[in-house]
Design an enzyme around this catalytic site. Structure first.
Site, PDB file in Angstrom:
ATOM      1  N   HIS A 310       0.841  -1.196   0.000  1.00 40.28           N
ATOM      2  CA  HIS A 310       0.000   0.000   0.000  1.00 40.28           C
ATOM      3  C   HIS A 310       0.882   1.254   0.000  1.00 40.28           C
ATOM      4  O   HIS A 310       1.848   1.344   0.755  1.00 40.28           O
ATOM      5  CB  HIS A 310      -0.876  -0.044   1.254  1.00 40.28           C
ATOM      6  CG  HIS A 310      -1.882   1.049   1.358  1.00 40.28           C
ATOM      7  ND1 HIS A 310      -1.529   2.368   1.571  1.00 40.28           N
ATOM      8  CD2 HIS A 310      -3.227   1.022   1.282  1.00 40.28           C
ATOM      9  CE1 HIS A 310      -2.624   3.101   1.626  1.00 40.28           C
ATOM     10  NE2 HIS A 310      -3.666   2.309   1.448  1.00 40.28           N
ATOM     11  N   ARG A 358      -2.727   0.932  -4.391  1.00 35.65           N
ATOM     12  CA  ARG A 358      -2.602  -0.527  -4.432  1.00 35.65           C
ATOM     13  C   ARG A 358      -2.892  -0.997  -5.848  1.00 35.65           C
ATOM     14  O   ARG A 358      -3.569  -0.297  -6.614  1.00 35.65           O
ATOM     15  CB  ARG A 358      -3.626  -1.180  -3.499  1.00 35.65           C
ATOM     16  CG  ARG A 358      -3.506  -0.817  -2.062  1.00 35.65           C
ATOM     17  CD  ARG A 358      -4.513  -1.638  -1.243  1.00 35.65           C
ATOM     18  NE  ARG A 358      -5.621  -0.851  -0.739  1.00 35.65           N
ATOM     19  CZ  ARG A 358      -6.750  -1.368  -0.282  1.00 35.65           C
ATOM     20  NH1 ARG A 358      -6.934  -2.686  -0.282  1.00 35.65           N
ATOM     21  NH2 ARG A 358      -7.716  -0.596   0.175  1.00 35.65           N
ATOM     22  N   LYS A 361      -6.374  -0.539  -7.924  1.00 35.66           N
ATOM     23  CA  LYS A 361      -7.255   0.451  -7.281  1.00 35.66           C
ATOM     24  C   LYS A 361      -7.253   1.729  -8.122  1.00 35.66           C
ATOM     25  O   LYS A 361      -6.528   1.837  -9.105  1.00 35.66           O
ATOM     26  CB  LYS A 361      -6.768   0.722  -5.851  1.00 35.66           C
ATOM     27  CG  LYS A 361      -6.937  -0.479  -4.919  1.00 35.66           C
ATOM     28  CD  LYS A 361      -8.279  -0.527  -4.226  1.00 35.66           C
ATOM     29  CE  LYS A 361      -8.407   0.562  -3.189  1.00 35.66           C
ATOM     30  NZ  LYS A 361      -9.723   0.565  -2.539  1.00 35.66           N
ATOM     31  N   ASP A 364      -5.757   8.395  -6.933  1.00 34.15           N
ATOM     32  CA  ASP A 364      -6.184   9.258  -5.826  1.00 34.15           C
ATOM     33  C   ASP A 364      -5.063  10.270  -5.556  1.00 34.15           C
ATOM     34  O   ASP A 364      -3.914   9.888  -5.351  1.00 34.15           O
ATOM     35  CB  ASP A 364      -6.455   8.403  -4.584  1.00 34.15           C
ATOM     36  CG  ASP A 364      -6.883   9.227  -3.360  1.00 34.15           C
ATOM     37  OD1 ASP A 364      -6.622  10.447  -3.320  1.00 34.15           O
ATOM     38  OD2 ASP A 364      -7.474   8.634  -2.434  1.00 34.15           O
ATOM     39  N   CYS A 366      -4.005  11.853  -3.120  1.00 33.82           N
ATOM     40  CA  CYS A 366      -3.158  11.811  -1.928  1.00 33.82           C
ATOM     41  C   CYS A 366      -1.879  11.021  -2.186  1.00 33.82           C
ATOM     42  O   CYS A 366      -0.850  11.268  -1.566  1.00 33.82           O
ATOM     43  CB  CYS A 366      -3.912  11.258  -0.722  1.00 33.82           C
ATOM     44  SG  CYS A 366      -4.196   9.491  -0.740  1.00 33.82           S
ATOM     45  N   TYR A 367      -1.941  10.075  -3.128  1.00 36.37           N
ATOM     46  CA  TYR A 367      -0.734   9.284  -3.418  1.00 36.37           C
ATOM     47  C   TYR A 367       0.283  10.075  -4.231  1.00 36.37           C
ATOM     48  O   TYR A 367       1.399   9.599  -4.456  1.00 36.37           O
ATOM     49  CB  TYR A 367      -1.105   7.967  -4.110  1.00 36.37           C
ATOM     50  CG  TYR A 367      -1.962   7.107  -3.219  1.00 36.37           C
ATOM     51  CD1 TYR A 367      -1.430   6.544  -2.065  1.00 36.37           C
ATOM     52  CD2 TYR A 367      -3.309   6.908  -3.481  1.00 36.37           C
ATOM     53  CE1 TYR A 367      -2.213   5.798  -1.206  1.00 36.37           C
ATOM     54  CE2 TYR A 367      -4.111   6.165  -2.631  1.00 36.37           C
ATOM     55  CZ  TYR A 367      -3.558   5.618  -1.499  1.00 36.37           C
ATOM     56  OH  TYR A 367      -4.348   4.890  -0.645  1.00 36.37           O
ATOM     57  N   ASP A 409      -9.130  14.116  -4.110  1.00 32.67           N
ATOM     58  CA  ASP A 409      -8.778  12.761  -4.522  1.00 32.67           C
ATOM     59  C   ASP A 409      -8.862  12.662  -6.051  1.00 32.67           C
ATOM     60  O   ASP A 409      -7.886  12.382  -6.744  1.00 32.67           O
ATOM     61  CB  ASP A 409      -9.761  11.837  -3.775  1.00 32.67           C
ATOM     62  CG  ASP A 409      -9.923  10.448  -4.348  1.00 32.67           C
ATOM     63  OD1 ASP A 409      -9.464  10.186  -5.463  1.00 32.67           O
ATOM     64  OD2 ASP A 409     -10.536   9.605  -3.660  1.00 32.67           O
ATOM     65  N   ASP A 416     -10.434  18.364   0.994  1.00 29.77           N
ATOM     66  CA  ASP A 416     -10.211  18.363   2.437  1.00 29.77           C
ATOM     67  C   ASP A 416      -8.737  18.661   2.685  1.00 29.77           C
ATOM     68  O   ASP A 416      -7.937  18.709   1.746  1.00 29.77           O
ATOM     69  CB  ASP A 416     -10.646  17.029   3.071  1.00 29.77           C
ATOM     70  CG  ASP A 416     -10.012  15.829   2.405  1.00 29.77           C
ATOM     71  OD1 ASP A 416      -8.799  15.882   2.120  1.00 29.77           O
ATOM     72  OD2 ASP A 416     -10.708  14.826   2.159  1.00 29.77           O
ATOM     73  N   HIS A 419      -6.196  15.806   1.441  1.00 27.09           N
ATOM     74  CA  HIS A 419      -5.873  15.750   0.014  1.00 27.09           C
ATOM     75  C   HIS A 419      -5.189  17.025  -0.465  1.00 27.09           C
ATOM     76  O   HIS A 419      -4.403  16.995  -1.409  1.00 27.09           O
ATOM     77  CB  HIS A 419      -7.140  15.465  -0.807  1.00 27.09           C
ATOM     78  CG  HIS A 419      -7.605  14.048  -0.679  1.00 27.09           C
ATOM     79  ND1 HIS A 419      -8.499  13.635   0.280  1.00 27.09           N
ATOM     80  CD2 HIS A 419      -7.246  12.927  -1.365  1.00 27.09           C
ATOM     81  CE1 HIS A 419      -8.694  12.334   0.170  1.00 27.09           C
ATOM     82  NE2 HIS A 419      -7.943  11.878  -0.820  1.00 27.09           N
TER      83      HIS A 419
END
Lengths: 499, 310
Positions: A310, A358, A361, A364, A366-367, A409, A416, A419
């Protein structure tokens, strides 16, 4: 100029100008991905999701395709994997649907942002700053589920604001005060007054105090008690729990070492540390092996041995190892680096350019940090350029900026602090170079001094897609704080005798 | 539901609540709590300060959890209370089930559950409960992590239907990487280095190959296959399989970029095949997976270094 319909039948005459409202209702928890699986502790922003007007059917004809849009469309086609991924399952359906939501933002400019010379939306600096400042203000009662995550709210805003170039000194006194109320008498910080100490809250607290800086902020930290608290978290198998009686995972290993290193605490375990009964004497005992046991068959790192690889946990593990020593030594020693890099590379989604956390998936924002931040560490270990920075920069500028400020995201989600902070950090990783310099010793100490040997090395000089207005500040590759702030903090505590 | 208060409840008359202390200066990110939440937290802080463990603590913590399920302190204190007063742990699980379903993304609930099931010493009913959670969110990281703990703690590796269940999860969505990871955990990862017997190895290879054939562009099945082969030091034996999907003599008919990736790795280890390995990496960088061109070029660079293989 060709009319849109003639180019792309799927646009049906018209093109959706605004994103459809999030598919989930406002009652559903936030960032669909379990907040759980991230460093954060709480359904951050869950209730922040206000109803978007139902724009599902709100189409607007925006006319012909511009040259810039045509270039984006051509680019997307050029980085699309030309192999059909069949048969459809729940995962591929979700992927297909998400991409349909994202595509208009990568091809055009549905938010009507001003564009930079590369035809991408400019960084909406003022809007994001206003959003992050408001996130430091008061919250209505329905935000009670954030009660234990208030340290995060402060950290995300302060880190995001400084990276945007804002002066945050006006918050210094309030930050120090807010955390003095969340300090636990026996050491560490909780989410707020009367809450148990927790390593995630402690990490966010210490970083926030580091960011605002100054004697009052530094001196507000009870370092001796902190050392004892960390001693309670250290486990006989080498890892750290997040709280007394709480779960043991790789966040603990990272957060624990960040605090030890920033505050210049002794590496030996306090006499009352339970792990001493099992023969451990220092915080580093068995730690490298424990992190190593989190590497999975896929090559990435998981929360704890046996779990799934992850992105957020990968950053925690790599950053932890990079505090223990030079990445060039500690990463190959404890990690199968080629397999890790293989896995990290595959986290970049094609054609979106952003990262997922992952295998199979969804992308997003945040990654942008959790994986984006791993690259400086991996490149310090290999000495090679490994990743596609322009593609990530494109995703952040084009798809992760929310119309009214704050970052997201993916299009269709509400912004938020979480993110916003980590998209901005990701943009910083894209734009700036850092090198690990054996000769450099910023803070000049012997123990856990690896984090202080990083040097900035100018801007990324490849295919930039951003103008001077879109450049954000430099971020420390290990601590995720403004460049220089962590060094100041460490120097302050190195100059102090004892606790 | 009507708000619940304590100040006029005779059961709590002995407690002086400890109100939230903001220390005079207005804190940042302050939440304007409801009176109900403020009061409940005030009573909780007071009983925590007294180290009170009693049946009424279970009621109080249940109330606070209903208002804020992400409050780790409340969960930790509740767990302590359960054990201090020897509360019936089955009841706790009965209460947890609907609570967990109501708060699918909650972090704390799983650690709490693990603590309780550990003390109960039995995994009965857990599999069914996990199924109902995964129906809502088939990749929930905490649910899968909890399941791994369960398998290890109660030795469910064999003969308990775990492998069959996992297979069913993979078949349901062959891109569910969490299910693949769980399978790895069952077969290899959770077994503390115990060697893989030949029969199991063959079964797993066949399983992975079958699912690769079903969806050749699925990363999960390739990762599993490559993991297995690497574990058994037999990556080069996958060459013919990779060629089924990526034959360098027919560069226009590549059916899987993952096959090309694997093929490049295998060719890099063979005598006099560096040029072919380079060709595979070029195909990836320019046609079949160009977003990772930097990575493929890095891999090409490694071909020059003897012994370095990605």
């Amino acid at each position: 100029m060709p009319v849109r319909v003639s180019l792309r039948a799927r646009h049906r005459n018209m093109r959706m100008k605004k994103m459809a409202a999030p598919k989930s209702s406002s009652a559903e928890a936030p960032s669909a991905e379990a907040l759980s699986s991230r460093l954060e502790e709480l359904p951050v922003g869950s209730d922040r999701i206000e109803e978007l007007s139902d724009t599902e059917n709100e189409y607007e004809d925006i006319g012909t395709i511009t040259q810039a849009e045509q270039a984006h469309i051509d680019y997307l086609e050029s980085v699309t994997i030309p192999i059909r991924d069949e048969p459809e399952t729940e995962s591929s359906k979700a992927q297909r649907e998400a991409f349909e939501d994202i595509r208009p933002f990568l091809e055009g400019n549905p938010n009507d942002f001003p564009l930079n010379i590369f035809g991408l939306p400019k960084l909406q600096r003022e809007k994001h700053a206003a959003f992050l400042k408001s996130a430091l203000g008061d919250y209505p009662s329905k935000f009670a589920p954030m009660d234990a995550a208030r340290p995060w709210l402060l950290y995300w805003s302060l880190q995001g604001l400084t990276a945007l170039g804002c002066d945050i000194s006006e918050y210094r006194e309030q930050v120090t005060h807010t955390f003095s109320m969340a300090a636990y008498p026996t050491g560490g910080y909780g989410g707020g007054y009367g809450q148990y100490p927790h390593l995630a809250a402690t990490y966010a607290a210490v970083l926030s105090l580091t960011i605002v800086g100054g004697t009052d902020a530094y001196e507000s930290i009870n370092r001796r008690a902190m050392w004892h608290f960390l001693g309670q978290m250290k486990q006989p198998d080498g890892g750290f729990t997040m709280a007394p009686g709480g779960e043991e995972d790789i966040r603990g290993a990272y957060c624990g070492l960040v605090v030890l290193s920033l505050l210049n605490l002794p590496l030996s375990l306090p006499p009352d540390a339970p792990a001493r009964k099992h023969g451990l004497t220092t915080f580093l005992d068995k730690l490298g092996a424990w992190v190593s046991s989190c590497q999975t068959f896929e090559g990435g790192l998981s929360a704890a041995p046996g779990n799934e690889a992850h992105g957020a946990y990968a950053f925690c593990g790599l950053a932890c190892l990079s505090i223990m020593g030079p990445p060039k030594a500690t990463l190959p020693k404890h990690i199968d680096l080629p397999r890790l890099i293989h896995w990290m590379s595959y986290r970049q989604c094609a054609p979106e350019g952003g990262y997922n956390g992952r295998t199979n998936k969804l992308v997003d924002g945040c990654y942008s940090h959790w994986i984006g931040g791993c690259w400086a560490l991996a490149e310090a270990a290999t000495g090679r350029a490994l990743w596609n920075r322009p593609a990530l920069g494109r995703y952040i500028l084009a798809a992760a900026q929310f119309e009214d400020g704050g970052l997201v995201d993916k299009p269709g989600k509400r912004p938020d602090g979480y993110h916003s902070c980590y998209n901005i950090a990701g943009l910083s990783h894209v734009q700036h170079n850092y090198v690990y310099d054996e000769a450099e010793s910023g803070a000049g100490s012997v123990l856990l001094d690896a984090p202080w040997r990083w040097k900035t090395q100018g801007r990324y000089q490849g295919d930039v897609l951003w103008g001077e207005d879109d450049v954000v500040g430099q971020v420390h590759p290990i601590f995720v704080t403004p460049w220089g702030a962590a060094e100041e903090c460490r120097k302050y505590f190195e100059a102090k005798e004892g606790f | 539901m009507a708000p619940k208060f304590y100040h006029d409840d005779p059961v709590w008359a002995d407690i002086d609540p400890l109100p939230q202390d903001d220390g005079g200066l207005h804190p940042l990110a302050a939440i304007n709590y409801t009176d109900e939440y403020s009061e409940a937290m005030g009573y909780l802080r007071a009983v925590m300060a007294n180290n009170e463990f009693s049946k009424r603590i279970l009621e109080l913590t249940e109330h606070v959890i209903s208002l804020n399920p992400a409050h780790y302190t409340v969960w930790l204190y509740r767990a302590k209370t359960l054990f201090e007063i020897n509360a019936p742990l089955r009841d706790e699980i009965e209460w947890l089930n609907p609570t967990a379903l109501k708060h699918l993304k909650n972090y704390q609930i799983w650690h709490h559950r693990q603590t309780v099931i550990e003390a109960l010493g039995s995994p009965d009913g857990e599999a069914d409960f996990i199924d109902s959670m995964l129906e809502h969110d088939s990749k929930n990281y905490h649910v899968w992590s909890y399941r791994q703990w369960l398998v290890k703690r109660f030795d469910l590796f064999e003969g308990k239907g775990e492998l069959e269940w996992t297979e069913q999860m993979v078949e349901q969505d062959l891109r569910n990487n969490s299910a693949w990871n769980h399978r790895w955990f069952l077969v290899i990862g959770g077994r503390d280095g115990r060697a893989l017997d030949e029969e199991t190895f063959k079964r797993e290879m066949d399983f992975a190959k079958r699912l690769v054939r079903k969806a050749p562009q699925n990363q999960s099945s390739w990762n599993y296959l490559r993991g297995l082969a690497r574990h058994a030091n037999s990556t080069s034996a996958l060459k013919d399989f990779a060629l089924e999907f990526a034959d360098l003599s027919r560069p226009d008919e590549i059916h899987s970029s993952h096959a090309l990736d694997l093929l490049a790795d295998i060719l890099a280890t063979e005598e006099d095949q560096k040029e072919e390995a380079r060709q595979a990496l070029d195909l990836l960088a320019t046609r079949y997976d160009p977003i990772r061109a930097y990575y493929w070029n890095y891999r090409k660079g490694l071909l020059e270094q003897p012994g370095a293989v990605a």
